[in-house]
Design an enzyme around this catalytic site. Sequence first.
Site, PDB file in Angstrom:
ATOM      1  N   ASP A   7      45.708 170.382  39.022  1.00 11.08           N
ATOM      2  CA  ASP A   7      45.091 171.680  39.280  1.00 11.08           C
ATOM      3  C   ASP A   7      44.591 172.242  37.956  1.00 11.08           C
ATOM      4  O   ASP A   7      45.108 171.915  36.880  1.00 11.08           O
ATOM      5  CB  ASP A   7      46.113 172.644  39.902  1.00 11.08           C
ATOM      6  CG  ASP A   7      45.476 173.983  40.262  1.00 11.08           C
ATOM      7  OD1 ASP A   7      44.408 173.987  40.895  1.00 11.08           O
ATOM      8  OD2 ASP A   7      46.050 175.034  39.896  1.00 11.08           O
ATOM      9  N   GLU A   9      43.254 176.007  36.026  1.00 11.52           N
ATOM     10  CA  GLU A   9      42.970 177.434  36.023  1.00 11.52           C
ATOM     11  C   GLU A   9      41.775 177.624  35.092  1.00 11.52           C
ATOM     12  O   GLU A   9      41.644 176.927  34.071  1.00 11.52           O
ATOM     13  CB  GLU A   9      44.163 178.251  35.543  1.00 11.52           C
ATOM     14  CG  GLU A   9      45.398 178.143  36.433  1.00 11.52           C
ATOM     15  CD  GLU A   9      45.181 178.625  37.860  1.00 11.52           C
ATOM     16  OE1 GLU A   9      44.257 179.444  38.084  1.00 11.52           O
ATOM     17  OE2 GLU A   9      45.925 178.190  38.746  1.00 11.52           O
ATOM     18  N   GLU A  52      39.805 190.519  36.167  1.00 12.96           N
ATOM     19  CA  GLU A  52      40.181 190.167  37.547  1.00 12.96           C
ATOM     20  C   GLU A  52      40.775 188.758  37.627  1.00 12.96           C
ATOM     21  O   GLU A  52      41.599 188.469  38.499  1.00 12.96           O
ATOM     22  CB  GLU A  52      38.969 190.288  38.487  1.00 12.96           C
ATOM     23  CG  GLU A  52      37.772 189.413  38.133  1.00 12.96           C
ATOM     24  CD  GLU A  52      36.765 190.142  37.261  1.00 12.96           C
ATOM     25  OE1 GLU A  52      35.570 189.781  37.330  1.00 12.96           O
ATOM     26  OE2 GLU A  52      37.167 191.072  36.531  1.00 12.96           O
ATOM     27  N   HIS A 150      49.232 182.359  40.042  1.00 14.17           N
ATOM     28  CA  HIS A 150      48.643 181.030  40.069  1.00 14.17           C
ATOM     29  C   HIS A 150      48.881 180.363  38.717  1.00 14.17           C
ATOM     30  O   HIS A 150      48.598 180.940  37.666  1.00 14.17           O
ATOM     31  CB  HIS A 150      47.141 181.107  40.349  1.00 14.17           C
ATOM     32  CG  HIS A 150      46.814 181.442  41.768  1.00 14.17           C
ATOM     33  ND1 HIS A 150      46.460 180.489  42.687  1.00 14.17           N
ATOM     34  CD2 HIS A 150      46.812 182.624  42.426  1.00 14.17           C
ATOM     35  CE1 HIS A 150      46.240 181.070  43.857  1.00 14.17           C
ATOM     36  NE2 HIS A 150      46.443 182.373  43.718  1.00 14.17           N
ATOM     37  N   ASP A 155      51.284 175.002  40.673  1.00 16.64           N
ATOM     38  CA  ASP A 155      50.472 174.689  41.860  1.00 16.64           C
ATOM     39  C   ASP A 155      50.367 173.184  42.080  1.00 16.64           C
ATOM     40  O   ASP A 155      50.310 172.720  43.224  1.00 16.64           O
ATOM     41  CB  ASP A 155      49.081 175.300  41.726  1.00 16.64           C
ATOM     42  CG  ASP A 155      49.090 176.818  41.957  1.00 16.64           C
ATOM     43  OD1 ASP A 155      50.183 177.369  42.150  1.00 16.64           O
ATOM     44  OD2 ASP A 155      48.009 177.434  41.923  1.00 16.64           O
TER      45      ASP A 155
END
Length: 231
Positions: A7, A9, A52, A150, A155
């Site tokens: 995964d 980010e 955000e 997250h 994850d």
Amino acid sequence: MREIVFDTETTGLEANGGDRITELGCVEVIDCIPTGKTFHAYINPERSTPQEVVEITGLTDDFLADKPVFAEVAQDFIDFVGDAVMVAHNAPFDRGFINMEMVRLGKQPYAENRFKDTARIARAMFPGSYVSLDALCKRFDISLETREKHGALIDSLLLAEVYLELTGGRTRALDLAGKAETSGGKVEFPVRPVRSRELSGRVNETERAAHAAFIDEMGEDALWKQLKALN
């Protein structure tokens, strides 16, 4: 079969629009079972991260400022992946970012056929249902207690458990001969070839006589005699 569940980010959604990877997590699985080997790196994206996004990942500009840039971790990542298939949830997104970074470094991007998309697998298995990682963890009763935000490695670890469930891996792990790669998770046993000739008997006449005498001692109601009479 060795696969890498991984995964990323990122600073945003546009791999070709200036966004960069901020965290990379990988979990090695063999025959869908995690081996315990992982790869993890926080990465300085060399740009700011929108607030955000920070609220989702918790990775602030200050936190990432002293982390290595992708070029410094790229070879370790490449070595860890090796020639394994790469498994991700919404794989086109993660593939886009990984390949963007590879191209930046003048390295060969990963071919599309190297990737498996667990979101696509889940949509085929559960049409009309939510197939986010959270939703699948809840469906398969996988704990989300470790997931406050997250995170690429967290994850990946969760996705490895989900992938195991999606592919019937728990069944295959207990199977010594069956195959389920193309059967939707259902174990199918291969057809055994017929022997060209029967095996020869390994009991000699002395042993047969001793066995018959032993059965006679049990009387006429001995189960062995009843079974022999049926044959």
